[in-house]
Design an enzyme around this catalytic site. Structure first.
Site, PDB file in Angstrom:
ATOM      1  CD  GLU A  14      -3.708  -7.296   2.939  1.00 21.42           C
ATOM      2  OE1 GLU A  14      -4.733  -6.787   3.440  1.00 21.42           O
ATOM      3  OE2 GLU A  14      -2.611  -6.713   2.892  1.00 21.42           O
ATOM      4  CD  GLU A  42      -3.060  -1.246   2.030  1.00 22.93           C
ATOM      5  OE1 GLU A  42      -2.755  -1.090   3.215  1.00 22.93           O
ATOM      6  OE2 GLU A  42      -4.219  -1.454   1.636  1.00 22.93           O
TER       7      GLU A  42
HETATM    8  C1  GAL Z   1      -5.185  -4.032   3.955  1.00 23.20           C
HETATM    9  C2  GAL Z   1      -3.782  -3.813   4.466  1.00 23.20           C
HETATM   10  C3  GAL Z   1      -3.506  -4.558   5.732  1.00 23.20           C
HETATM   11  C4  GAL Z   1      -4.639  -4.371   6.692  1.00 23.20           C
HETATM   12  C5  GAL Z   1      -5.894  -4.850   6.068  1.00 23.20           C
HETATM   13  C6  GAL Z   1      -7.099  -4.641   6.947  1.00 23.20           C
HETATM   14  O1  GAL Z   1      -5.562  -2.973   3.177  1.00 23.20           O
HETATM   15  O2  GAL Z   1      -2.835  -4.173   3.512  1.00 23.20           O
HETATM   16  O3  GAL Z   1      -2.316  -4.084   6.289  1.00 23.20           O
HETATM   17  O4  GAL Z   1      -4.765  -3.030   7.003  1.00 23.20           O
HETATM   18  O5  GAL Z   1      -6.154  -4.116   4.921  1.00 23.20           O
HETATM   19  O6  GAL Z   1      -7.016  -5.221   8.166  1.00 23.20           O
END
Ligand code: GAL
Length: 963
Positions: free
Chosen positions: A493, A417
């Protein structure tokens, strides 16, 4: 920031990576070179500001007797040494004015003395090594400044041989909580300053390598491995006794080997022997490429069943000890997880040794995130400003040089990010030049210009399916689009494991298994970052009085902070199980499919059992033939067991492994035959009015309200329709979610304060019928609800009919009845899904069976209390006292069973687990249906098929007093 401005900034605000240090090199746990740990108790003084002018503490003879102490490795904010942890997700907790940081810059001066032992080496160089210091450090030895550095989760070394005294030495380290580096370290986690990894004095003997790089490829076509160890600063020999290899460094050898994969982590013990040092190596042969749009290792497609792992311990923060690291990996392996993304920085280097040994695919991510610039439309983003490029390149090099000798690391990630910018491109170019044998990952730039994979976070199932078909929305630039469309896809993620959930994992898994391009993903995230707290149980953002914080968004893991697996982890284990077991084509047979990418099934044993009414009537083993990855076979049990019932087959470890004992369950499947007809609500007896009561069979009702007060001898209270649940984090959704934040909409509607108007209590014929309207104040919508009670043979039947009134635009949280029993009825038994909780889209792991546990054990202790604890597919449930007396409920159709010692309203009001105090009731919910969970605390909401629409419904139960 202008050039002159940065020139005059103090070192910790200067965007440069540091001064005075040595070039990066690999980490290794042992060698025959002398080393001395400088961990332990250090003298410590905390100042509220970065008072750079006073450096007197670094001078020998400084009197620190008034100072406190801290443990190194450690974070001072967790050691009662002043200050407190602070949590923000995206936002910087200070004014954004890069590279400047606030004057209120907590500064920890660390001091220790040490005496070199008499047997210390005299030749070569001695190097002072820091494995990790947040956020920056300036270092003095015996009053002489060595230099300074930034890059918190990366190693830094200084040559110190000339400065060491034969007797006592004074090491002084000044650490600032904030530095220019903080702008590059805006990861979603606690801000935790301190020397949080080891400090070591390391001998670099004459004739020892300055650097070495192990290249160990595998050619699947002929089963050969090719080994080449580059060695800089010394000539050496590479010995692999098991393979009979003894070659010069820089020379290569090709010979038959067994390859390394995460499933078969075959390592060869080896040694790099130079004139000055013998360094043990553990070599895994493997080759990773993108071929035909797919990531392949050793010629085969792999599927990431991954997690994102931050380093976290509920007492020591990011100072994570070796046994905790191993515990994480053992837990991962036991839960079928095969991959880790080291979000969002290189982990402690020993962690990667364990990944090599136990077998995990690793995406090693650089210590880089500038997310806080997003709300500024990325104005001033360091990754797009060349003045920061040296710092970015320094971080890339420190990661790659440290971790390049690990078989487990197959992908480098530039960071997380950061938007896009030329700094990222420079990093990518440097990494490719240095290590063309691994793939490159970065999610934040949709064009994928710098990388080898298309990676996304939290896309919907629908979008993932399009991507699987290579039919996603095109990029504006046709060339980039064609390039991206040809790439493999991973979700770096997905499945946001905050609170109850994540929901929808099974549906993602089915897509991964259908489309070759979809190579799995990494659930966000491994562990809740809740700190053990005397009052709150586990603390989250805001509990330390932070001015800005993001609450419990820091608790979004598959493990609770104390590393107890949450139901989310149990669900994930089932969803990603590497063996599928289902019904065969003939009754009494099973289909077994090998879902591994590389391994056979030889390490597993298949055991079956046949249960009738909760009793095992037969059991045995299944002879499963050796199956190649992807292959299936139909198999029959080794013994006959006739009749209907519940068949369960478990694939268990056939012998002990490094991460699980013989008998550990890897996968399972069930087949149920001859499911019993549902009991009709009893009827036959007639309601009898007497005084203010109506009696119907075992039921005694309040004649005015039609609500039961007793069933048999069991007092029953408040039985009525219930639609409310304490909203989960996923119900509430994240602030940036456009719509569907049902938790909020339910509350706006007032579903937590429904009124129950009694329209009629009709005691005639063989039924007691109670007509009601259940509705929230202030709105014209409601649920016309009729309770029809009947009785026969000591059993009491209830049919509930619900007809919605008005314009319901939201799904219901739940639909069922709830009531209270006295606290003594605290023992639960049921036949249905178990042993753990399940919801419509988190129910893969619910195993049919007959389960028994206390009401307390039914609760899932989410760090922020919320709806939890439902059991799926329940046929009957009993709540009993210690003498076995109590109440039994059978469902006309399978139902959801929940029991707790507080109400949903109390659960909703609680902010931390200790706020929940057992009362003198057990509150029971028997639900016909529940709304799914989804993943909207960060990702997509509940899939349409798991939404509980407000529609006409009818459901029934039969109650019987017990004992
Ligand atoms: C993503 C980020 C993570 C965490 C997650 C939400 O956008 O890369 O570090 O913030 O969201 O828990």
């Amino acid at each position: 920031m202008s050039r002159t401005e940065t020139d005059t900034l103090p070192w910790y605000e200067d965007p440069s990576p540091g001064t005075g240090g040595l070039a990066p090199r690999p980490w290794y746990a042992t060698s025959d070179a002398w080393r001395m740990s400088l961990n332990g108790e250090w003298a410590f003084r905390l100042s509220p500001r970065a008072a750079t002018e006073d450096e007197s503490f670094a001078r020998p003879g400084f009197d620190a007797s008034e100072w406190g102490t801290v443990a190194v490795p450690g974070h001072w904010v967790l050691q009662g040494a002043g200050g407190a942890p602070a949590y923000t997700n995206v936002v910087y907790p200070f004014p954004v004015d890069p590279p400047r940081v606030p004057s209120e810059n907590p500064t920890g001066d660390h001091l220790r003395t040490f005496t070199l032992p008499g047997d210390r080496p005299q030749d070569g160089e001695l190097v002072l090594r820091f494995e990790g210091v947040e956020s920056c450090a300036r270092v003095w030895l015996n009053g002489r400044e060595l230099g300074d550095f930034k890059g918190s989760r990366l190693p830094h070394e200084f040559a110190v041989g000339d400065l060491l005294n034969p007797g006592e030495n004074v090491l002084a380290v000044r650490v600032h909580a904030w530095s220019s580096g903080s702008y590059l370290e805006d990861q979603d986690q606690w801000w935790l300053p301190g020397i949080f990894r080891e400090v070591t004095l390391v001998h670099r003997p004459d004739g020892a390598p300055r650097d070495f790089f192990v290249h160990a490829g595998y050619d699947h076509r002929d089963g050969s491995g090719t080994l080449l160890v580059e060695c800089e600063g010394a000539d050496g020999r590479v010995l692999v006794p098991e393979l009979g290899v003894d070659i010069a460094s820089g020379a290569s050898v090709t010979l038959p080997v067994e390859p390394w994969t995460a499933e078969t982590p075959r390592l060869y013990d080896a040694e790099l022997v130079t004139a000055g040092e013998r360094i043990p190596l553990r070599i895994g042969f493997r080759t990773v490429v993108v071929e035909d749009g797919v990531i392949k290792v050793n010629g085969g497609r792999l599927l990431f069943r991954g997690v994102n792992r931050h380093e976290f311990h509920p007492e020591t923060g990011r100072a994570v000890d070796a046994s905790t690291m191993r515990r994480d990996l053992v837990l991962m392996k036991q839960h079928n997880i095969n991959a880790v993304r080291t979000s969002h920085y290189p982990p402690h280097p020993a962690f990667l040794d364990l990944c090599d040994e136990l077998g995990l695919w690793v995406i090693d991510e650089c210590d880089l995130e500038t997310h806080g610039f997003v709300d500024l439309e990325w104005r001033g983003n360091p990754v797009d400003d060349e003045r920061w490029t040296p710092a970015l390149l320094d971080r890339a090099a420190r990661m790659v040089e440290r971790d390049k000798n690990h078989a487990s690391v197959i992908i480098w990630s530039l960071g997380n990010e950061c938007g896009s910018g030329s700094g990222l491109t420079s990093m990518a170019e440097w990494i490719r030049g240095r290590d063309p044998e691994r793939l490159l990952h970065y999610e934040g730039d949709l064009s994928c210009e710098d990388v080898d994979l298309y990676s996304r976070m939290y896309p919907t199932h629908a979008e993932v399916e399009l991507i699987g078909k290579r039919a996603e929305e095109p990029l504006a630039d046709p060339e980039l689009d064609a390039r991206r469309r040809a790439m493999p896809f991973v979700m770096c993620e997905y499945g946001h494991a905050m609170g109850n959930g994540p929901g929808g994992l099974s549906e993602y898994q089915r897509l991964f298994e259908r489309y070759e391009r979809l190579q799995g993903g990494f659930v966000w995230e491994w562990i809740d970052h809740g700190f053990a707290h005397p009052e709150h149980g586990f603390a989250y953002g805001g509990d330390f009085g932070e001015e800005l914080h993001d609450g419990n968004f820091v608790c979004d893991g598959l493990l609770f902070p104390d590393r107890t697996p949450s139901p989310g982890l149990v669900e994930y284990k089932k969803v990603i199980e590497p063996v599928r077991i289902g019904p065969g084509s003939a009754a009494g047979t099973f289909t077994v499919t090998n879902g591994y990418d590389f391994a056979g099934l030889g390490h597993l044993e298949f055991v079956w059992s046949h249960e009738v009414d909760g009793t095992v009537v037969a059991s045995g083993t299944l002879a499963v033939p050796e199956l190649a990855p992807g292959a299936s076979a139909e198999v029959a049990p080794d013994a006959a067991s006739a009749g209907d019932g519940l068949w369960t087959v478990r694939a268990v470890l056939a012998g002990d492994t490094a991460w699980g004992e013989r008998g550990h369950v890897v996968a399972w499947g069930q087949v149920e035959t001859g499911v019993r007809a549902v009991p009709a609500p009893a009827a036959g007896e007639r309601p009898v009015r007497a005084g203010g009561l109506i009696t119907l069979g075992p039921g005694v009702f309040d004649a005015a309200t039609g609500v039961p007060v007793r069933i048999g001898d069991v007092p029953v209270e408040g039985l009525r329709l219930d639609v409310w649940r304490a909203p989960t984090d996923n119900d509430n959704g994240a602030a940036w979610q456009p719509d569907e934040r049902y938790g909020l909409r339910w509350r706006e509607l007032g579903l937590h304060r429904m009124r129950h108007r009694v329209d009629a209590v009709e005691a005639d014929g063989d039924a007691l019928t109670v007509r009601t309207r259940v509705a929230p104040a202030g709105w014209d919508l409601g649920l016309r609800t009729t309770y029809r009670w009947t009785a026969a043979g000591g059993r009491l039947g209830l049919t509930v009919s619900v007809v919605p009134d008005g314009d319901w635009r939201v799904p219901l949280p739940r639909l069922g009845i709830r009531f209270a029993l006295p606290a003594a009825y605290g023992g639960a038994r049921w036949t249905g899904g178990g042993p753990g909780e399940a919801y419509p889209d988190t129910r893969a792991a619910a195993m049919l069976g007959t389960w028994e546990m206390g009401v307390d054990a039914l609760q899932t202790p989410y760090v922020r209390p919320q709806e939890n604890g439902a059991r799926a597919d329940v046929r009957w449930a009993e709540l009993t006292d210690t003498g076995g007396a109590g109440l039994r409920a059978e469902g006309g159709t399978p139902f959801w069973f929940t029991a707790r010692r507080w109400t949903s309203e109390q659960l909703d009001a609680a902010e931390h687990a200790p706020d929940l105090v057992a009362g003198d009731r057990v509150w029971v919910n028997l639900d016909h249906a529940l709304q799914g969970i989804g993943s909207q605390s960060c990702g997509p909401g509940v899939l349409p098929e798991h939404r509980l629409g407000a529609e006409p419904a009818e459901f029934s139960f039969v109650f019987a007093p017990l004992g």
